[in-house]
Design an enzyme around this catalytic site. Structure first.
Site, PDB file in Angstrom:
ATOM      1  N   SER A   1      19.211 -57.375 -52.801  1.00  0.00           N
ATOM      2  CA  SER A   1      18.542 -56.302 -52.074  1.00  0.00           C
ATOM      3  C   SER A   1      17.101 -56.140 -52.575  1.00  0.00           C
ATOM      4  O   SER A   1      16.293 -57.052 -52.430  1.00  0.00           O
ATOM      5  CB  SER A   1      19.358 -55.019 -52.183  1.00  0.00           C
TER       6      SER A   1
ATOM      7  N   ASN B   1      21.565 -60.576 -49.946  1.00  0.00           N
ATOM      8  CA  ASN B   1      21.342 -59.375 -49.131  1.00  0.00           C
ATOM      9  C   ASN B   1      19.865 -58.962 -49.185  1.00  0.00           C
ATOM     10  O   ASN B   1      19.521 -57.807 -49.388  1.00  0.00           O
ATOM     11  CB  ASN B   1      22.239 -58.219 -49.570  1.00  0.00           C
TER      12      ASN B   1
ATOM     13  N   HIS C   1      26.882 -55.124 -47.447  1.00  0.00           N
ATOM     14  CA  HIS C   1      25.712 -55.213 -48.315  1.00  0.00           C
ATOM     15  C   HIS C   1      26.041 -55.589 -49.759  1.00  0.00           C
ATOM     16  O   HIS C   1      25.199 -56.179 -50.436  1.00  0.00           O
ATOM     17  CB  HIS C   1      24.965 -53.869 -48.305  1.00  0.00           C
TER      18      HIS C   1
END
Length: 269
Positions: A96, A120, A241
């Site tokens: 992320s 992700n 996620h």
């Protein structure tokens, strides 16, 4: 697994977890998380690699950056950490926001990175997604912390992932508010900072996400892989996620293949 700290420039503390020996594999978690969020990967790869999972600034036990810090500041911090550790070149993997940091380090300092994995990751959000993430960043800046909403986005409802959800909830509740808000703002605006420079990435790239992740989409991963010189995209069906926690075996297999790809040999100054 050993818990360690390093004193970086400006007397900033960097906390990290270290396990195993061999070629370095450095892991950077996402916003709101901490180094422990990579526990399935640390346990698996410690058999073959020196695995280092670092607390991002303002998370876990690492010193926060100044309010208003941008993604570039987090990239500079990570470069400082890698140089301080004298590990280069490393296999660098981020999740992320950690993926944005890892990509930025690879672009700015390719001599430090042997291989790059973005898990992700985000790349050029559409307008609706951008406005939503900016609104969440603003809420955090104003002191409002909503733990349940990200959990709803990141996980399917039901008992299957209940222990993992409980862990992630605990990490979100522990994070320093100022550190969280600063990082989230950098994350909200950071998806375009290095977007035009992916063609500069010459090392092997793995871009992995979940097919059901609405924010770090499959198309984003495919785009990042296609723009880099040696990119591979992996999309895990029925995952969202937090794939490294909900599908650790599949993620570890993909990372194993990535680590086996012949890397560029950079001269280390």
């Amino acid at each position: 697994m050993m818990s360690k700290i390093r004193l970086l420039s400006n007397k900033r503390v960097a906390h990290y977890l270290e396990q195993g020996a061999g070629e370095p594999l450095v892991l950077i978690h996402g916003v709101g998380m901490q180094a422990e969020a990579w526990y399935p990967q640390m346990a698996f790869f410690a058999a073959t690699h020196q695995v280092i999972s670092v607390d991002m600034p303002g998370h876990g036990q690492s010193t926060p950056l100044m309010s208003g810090a941008t993604l570039a500041d987090y990239v500079d911090w990570m470069i400082d950490f890698l140089e301080n550790m004298a590990l280069s070149p490393v296999n660098l993997c981020g999740h992320s926001m950690g993926a944005l940091i890892a990509a930025g380090v690879t672009i700015e300092r390719p001599d430090l990175v042997r291989r790059l994995a973005v898990v992700n990751g985000v790349h050029r959000r559409d307008q609706a997604a951008r406005q939503a993430v900016i609104a969440r960043a603003q809420s955090l800046t104003e002191g409002y912390v909503d733990v349940q909403t990200p959990l709803t986005r990141w996980f399917e409802t039901g008992p299957a992932h209940a222990p993992i959800v409980s862990k992630v909830k605990g990490w979100l509740e522990q994070v320093d508010l100022q550190g969280y808000a600063t990082a989230y703002s950098a994350f909200a605006y950071g998806d375009v900072l290095y977007a035009d420079r992916w063609s500069e990435v010459q090392c092997p790239v793995l871009a992995l996400t979940g097919a059901d992740d609405p924010n770090s989409t499959a198309q984003m991963s495919r785009t990042m892989a296609s723009l880099s010189a040696k990119g591979t995209a992996v999309v895990l069906e029925c995952e969202r996620h937090m794939v490294n926690l909900t599908a650790p075996d599949q993620v570890n297999q993909a990372l194993t293949r990535w680590l086996a790809v012949q890397s560029c040999n950079y001269a280390v100054a």
